[in-house]
Design a protein around this motif. Sequence first.
Motif, PDB file in Angstrom:
ATOM      1  N   VAL B  76       0.854  -0.933  -0.044  1.00  0.00           N
ATOM      2  CA  VAL B  76      -0.011  -0.141  -0.066  1.00  0.00           C
ATOM      3  C   VAL B  76       0.915   1.354  -0.109  1.00  0.00           C
ATOM      4  CG1 VAL B  76      -1.540   1.430   1.290  1.00  0.00           C
ATOM      5  CG2 VAL B  76      -1.907  -0.987   1.317  1.00  0.00           C
ATOM      6  N   VAL B  77       1.909   1.135   1.190  1.00  0.00           N
ATOM      7  CA  VAL B  77       2.752   2.510   1.076  1.00  0.00           C
ATOM      8  C   VAL B  77       3.455   2.756  -0.203  1.00  0.00           C
ATOM      9  CG1 VAL B  77       4.754   3.524   2.165  1.00  0.00           C
ATOM     10  CG2 VAL B  77       3.035   2.189   3.438  1.00  0.00           C
ATOM     11  N   THR B  78       4.068   1.553  -0.878  1.00  0.00           N
ATOM     12  CA  THR B  78       4.702   1.670  -2.279  1.00  0.00           C
ATOM     13  C   THR B  78       3.908   2.192  -3.239  1.00  0.00           C
ATOM     14  OG1 THR B  78       5.817  -0.418  -1.439  1.00  0.00           O
ATOM     15  CG2 THR B  78       6.184   0.341  -3.759  1.00  0.00           C
ATOM     16  N   LEU B  79       2.469   1.879  -3.302  1.00  0.00           N
ATOM     17  CA  LEU B  79       1.800   2.441  -4.232  1.00  0.00           C
ATOM     18  C   LEU B  79       1.658   3.772  -4.236  1.00  0.00           C
ATOM     19  CD1 LEU B  79      -0.764  -0.511  -4.932  1.00  0.00           C
ATOM     20  CD2 LEU B  79       0.864   0.600  -6.543  1.00  0.00           C
ATOM     21  N   MET B  80       1.237   4.270  -3.009  1.00  0.00           N
ATOM     22  CA  MET B  80       1.133   5.731  -2.659  1.00  0.00           C
ATOM     23  C   MET B  80       2.414   6.474  -3.023  1.00  0.00           C
ATOM     24  SD  MET B  80      -0.603   5.183   0.970  1.00  0.00           S
ATOM     25  CE  MET B  80      -0.486   6.776   1.728  1.00  0.00           C
ATOM     26  N   ALA B  81       3.403   5.849  -2.631  1.00  0.00           N
ATOM     27  CA  ALA B  81       4.871   6.648  -3.039  1.00  0.00           C
ATOM     28  C   ALA B  81       4.824   6.567  -4.394  1.00  0.00           C
ATOM     29  CB  ALA B  81       5.998   5.772  -2.296  1.00  0.00           C
ATOM     30  N   PHE B  82       4.618   5.718  -5.113  1.00  0.00           N
ATOM     31  CA  PHE B  82       4.596   5.621  -6.791  1.00  0.00           C
ATOM     32  C   PHE B  82       4.075   6.825  -7.242  1.00  0.00           C
ATOM     33  CE2 PHE B  82       3.348   4.452 -10.895  1.00  0.00           C
ATOM     34  CZ  PHE B  82       4.881   4.579 -11.623  1.00  0.00           C
ATOM     35  N   ASN B  83       2.570   7.049  -6.791  1.00  0.00           N
ATOM     36  CA  ASN B  83       1.626   7.751  -7.289  1.00  0.00           C
ATOM     37  C   ASN B  83       2.106   9.214  -7.033  1.00  0.00           C
ATOM     38  OD1 ASN B  83       0.149   5.471  -8.224  1.00  0.00           O
ATOM     39  ND2 ASN B  83      -1.206   5.642  -6.683  1.00  0.00           N
ATOM     40  N   GLY B  86       6.753   8.802  -8.466  1.00  0.00           N
ATOM     41  CA  GLY B  86       7.493   7.946  -9.129  1.00  0.00           C
ATOM     42  C   GLY B  86       8.265   6.764  -8.806  1.00  0.00           C
ATOM     43  N   THR B  87       9.169   6.133  -9.685  1.00  0.00           N
ATOM     44  CA  THR B  87       9.612   4.874  -9.587  1.00  0.00           C
ATOM     45  C   THR B  87      10.439   5.021  -8.192  1.00  0.00           C
ATOM     46  OG1 THR B  87       9.531   4.520 -11.938  1.00  0.00           O
ATOM     47  CG2 THR B  87      10.902   3.178 -10.782  1.00  0.00           C
ATOM     48  N   ALA B  88      11.577   6.046  -8.256  1.00  0.00           N
ATOM     49  CA  ALA B  88      12.517   5.927  -7.267  1.00  0.00           C
ATOM     50  C   ALA B  88      11.851   5.866  -5.706  1.00  0.00           C
ATOM     51  CB  ALA B  88      13.291   7.472  -7.305  1.00  0.00           C
ATOM     52  N   ALA B  89      10.778   6.899  -5.782  1.00  0.00           N
ATOM     53  CA  ALA B  89      10.130   6.905  -4.455  1.00  0.00           C
ATOM     54  C   ALA B  89       9.570   5.569  -4.089  1.00  0.00           C
ATOM     55  CB  ALA B  89       9.125   8.156  -4.737  1.00  0.00           C
ATOM     56  N   ALA B  90       9.002   4.860  -5.014  1.00  0.00           N
ATOM     57  CA  ALA B  90       8.371   3.643  -4.926  1.00  0.00           C
ATOM     58  C   ALA B  90       9.271   2.658  -4.110  1.00  0.00           C
ATOM     59  CB  ALA B  90       7.585   3.051  -6.072  1.00  0.00           C
ATOM     60  N   VAL B  91      10.695   2.564  -5.045  1.00  0.00           N
ATOM     61  CA  VAL B  91      11.513   1.570  -4.430  1.00  0.00           C
ATOM     62  C   VAL B  91      12.022   1.979  -3.107  1.00  0.00           C
ATOM     63  CG1 VAL B  91      13.996   0.618  -4.970  1.00  0.00           C
ATOM     64  CG2 VAL B  91      12.346   1.104  -7.013  1.00  0.00           C
ATOM     65  N   ALA B  92      12.250   3.036  -2.857  1.00  0.00           N
ATOM     66  CA  ALA B  92      12.792   3.703  -1.702  1.00  0.00           C
ATOM     67  C   ALA B  92      11.650   3.290  -0.712  1.00  0.00           C
ATOM     68  CB  ALA B  92      13.213   5.028  -1.606  1.00  0.00           C
ATOM     69  N   ALA B  93      10.355   3.659  -0.673  1.00  0.00           N
ATOM     70  CA  ALA B  93       9.253   3.333   0.105  1.00  0.00           C
ATOM     71  C   ALA B  93       9.405   1.989   0.390  1.00  0.00           C
ATOM     72  CB  ALA B  93       7.954   3.895  -0.617  1.00  0.00           C
ATOM     73  N   ALA B  94       9.395   1.033  -0.742  1.00  0.00           N
ATOM     74  CA  ALA B  94       9.360  -0.388  -0.459  1.00  0.00           C
ATOM     75  C   ALA B  94      10.244  -1.025   0.766  1.00  0.00           C
ATOM     76  CB  ALA B  94       9.498  -1.077  -1.672  1.00  0.00           C
TER      77      ALA B  94
END
Lengths: 507, 327
Positions: B76-83, B86-94
């Motif tokens: 959930v957090v990763t999807l929020m970060a991606f939205n 973008g990609t970098a934020a999503a990977v970092a968030a995951a």
Amino acid sequence: MALLEVDGLTVEFPGIRALDAVCFDIRPGEVHALVGENGAGKSTLLKVLGGVHRPSSGEVRLAGAAYRPRRPADALAAGIAVIYQEFNLYPDLTVAENVFSGREPCSPVSRGIRYAEINRRTSELFAVLGVGIDPAATVGELTVSEQQLVEICKALSVDGRIIVMDEPTAALSADEVGQLLDVVRRLREEGRSVVYVSHRLDEVFALADRVTVLRDGRHVRTCDIAETDPDRLVRDMVGRDVESVFHRDEVRGGDVVLELTGVSAGRRLRDLSLVVRAGEVVGVGGIAGAGQPELSQLIFGALAADAGTMTLNGAPFSPRNPGDAMARGIGFLHEDRKAAGNLPDLSIRHNLTISVLHRVRGAITRLLAPARETEVFDDYRRRLDVKATGPDQLIGQLSGGNQQKVLLGRALAPGGRLLLLNEPTRGVDIGAKAEIHRLINQLTADGAAVLMVSSDLPELLGVSDRVYVMAGGEIVAHLTGDDRTEENVVACATTGRRVFSEELSTR
Amino acid sequence: MINAGRIWDTWGVTALLLLLLLCTPVIAPGFLDIENLQSVLRESAYVGIVAVGMTFAIASGAFDLSVGGQLALTSVVTLMAFNGGGTAAAVAAAITTGLLCGLVNAGLITQLRVPPFVATLGSLFVFRGIAYLLTQDGPKTLPYEQIEAPFAKIGSLDVAGLPVPFLIMVAVFGAGWVLLRRTAIGRRTLAYGSSPSAARFCGISDTTIRVFVFGLVGLTVGIAALTYITRVWTADGSAQDGFELKVIAAVVLGGTALKGGKGTLIGTFSAVFLVSVLNEVLVSRGVESAYQRIVLGCVLIVALTVDGLRTRFAAPGSFRRASRPTS
Ligand SMILES: Nc1ncnc2c1ncn2[C@@H]1O[C@H](COP(=O)(O)OP(=O)(O)OP(=O)(O)O)[C@@H](O)[C@H]1O
Ligand SMILES: [Mg+2]
């Protein structure tokens, strides 16, 4: 007529034949000693009698009839009680529950265990042994020697025809050994047979009617005790002459390595002050439970001090955990092999190198290098003469004495300048014991300091230069030079009498 | 010295897997189609990746029951970060969310002295609860217009015919193997699992082991979450219900001892595929999903029974483990 006959018994483990066509018999009402080097197959033979191992071939006859126990309970039913070298106790149950586990007398109505009865009967058995252990105490909180006494009590409670004892005195202190020897004699008078395994030949000669020697799984000789003498016995065991007299080199006291001033820890250790210098072996004696292992654990950071100061090599020292102590160059050997020594799922190689992982890494990759581990292991395997089928054997598959050697190797491998050795030669055979004493001698000659806790008086007095005696968590005596006598150690340990050599000489 | 028992411990499941694969042409025609194989590899990835962390946990003598909750929350957090970034934020968030979850567990265990089983059972609910809170107004999803973004394709892309999630999983297994077999911390984890009291006297700190093990589980969850959301594109609090049990089942089936001290990543790897291949075979034969579960359960039980029997009735002379003291 023999009560029990063992005929052509062979037991094989993967890669090793632990017993090879062994013949042996026990007569009614005799004490039969079984001796041999570490790994000779003594425990294996006893485990066959106790129904733990099944032989690959050969036969055992009990009172003329074939005896093939399939499980330990069968042995008990046949009247054979075995005290194993490694304890089999439930740490969370009470002493009495352990003694009667599986055979608890139950109330006919409620089916509940009759606690009053098992506690009473346990107390009676302890009275016979001359010790005062509380039957309602939890076993996990007992010292190693008390646990050994519980095991002995368990075997005595069975009322068997044959009592088998595997190194029962390895963990006992001198006075407890004396009591046990009396008990064994009493068993013999009652017409029971005792099989007695020990590496301490004085016990063998004090007790046994006959003695059987095993070497490398083979039967060497059985004879009346009167027909042999210690030297002859050792030659039979080892296959050559052994220099068992230990010569401790003269030491020149070096710099102070460790100094404790007024250190206390709860109620277990009170106001301890001691000094250990480089090049010295300092012995710590006393009856079991007087706080000797706790003292070494405190120095190793496994027990927190709540008063006093410690210095190591002149600098203040207050380790928070064993890792701290190891980083400062302290090596440690625990006295309880099974509970706090062996890593049972790891190979003997990994058991040994666990203390030197930083030294067995590859130069470039910084990853553990199996070849280097094997090198370190082989080095100690040679020096301590460990008998094993290979470096990948699990430690639990080694004989008791050989496990001890692996653990000693682990303690020595980091090359610490201060070694805290608890019972370094527990369960080790005569030859290897002399070898370990020589090793200690050599380490101190190279400038290491050794603090050795030992309940084996000849070892304590023979190997150490000075001896501290503890009683009730306090140091009650400090014996140097000619004051280091068995009488002094025993007197101070049991009566708490205070003797300090330095005060004697200034007076 | 050849020790059949130990070889079986490591390679037994692998042998079973190969046997099953050899049978597939007969029992499940069509299974060996490239497409089908790719999908099996892809679907196994997130269980497999987390199973690496779980192997460490179980080898150290502890369970992590919270991985399902961790996966839901991290996704959930990763999807929020991606939205949002973008990609970098999503990977970092995951990665951070996964790690944080693991450290929370480690903290509960080492600082509050809660046994791992209880601590992670509790945090399972907490993590899922937070994931539900974050998705109160509907599940988080990858927006449709992002369908061509590289990130969104991690889950579905193939390289040389091999799905990317599978390649990630292989890399994680490789790294895990090195960590377990060739580093000090891995060896210490095994030592600790084998006997915590003896390990203590070898200078091994239990805090270090717990932080390492549970942090590692969290990290693998973070990586798994990336392959998971880029595959299903949506996540909420109920994502992957029962995930923890699938992971634990694979690790145990693989031959890692529940009591700690032993861990085999090779076994875990094969077990992950044994489960998914079996599942696939059952599906292709039209077996109902209720029966699929029953079959899987039975496989697990039989595998462990065989293991137990082997130790009990091994050749003469072998030491039967005194599960009860001998008295
Ligand atoms: N479970 C086992 N698996 C494999 N080998 C074993 C096993 N138990 C014992 N052995 C081997 O059998 C041999 C005999 O061991 P045993 O324990 O009988 O020796 P021991 O005479 O009692 O020695 P110690 O005096 O050291 O106790 C040893 O070489 C040991 O390594
Ligand atoms: Mg033995």
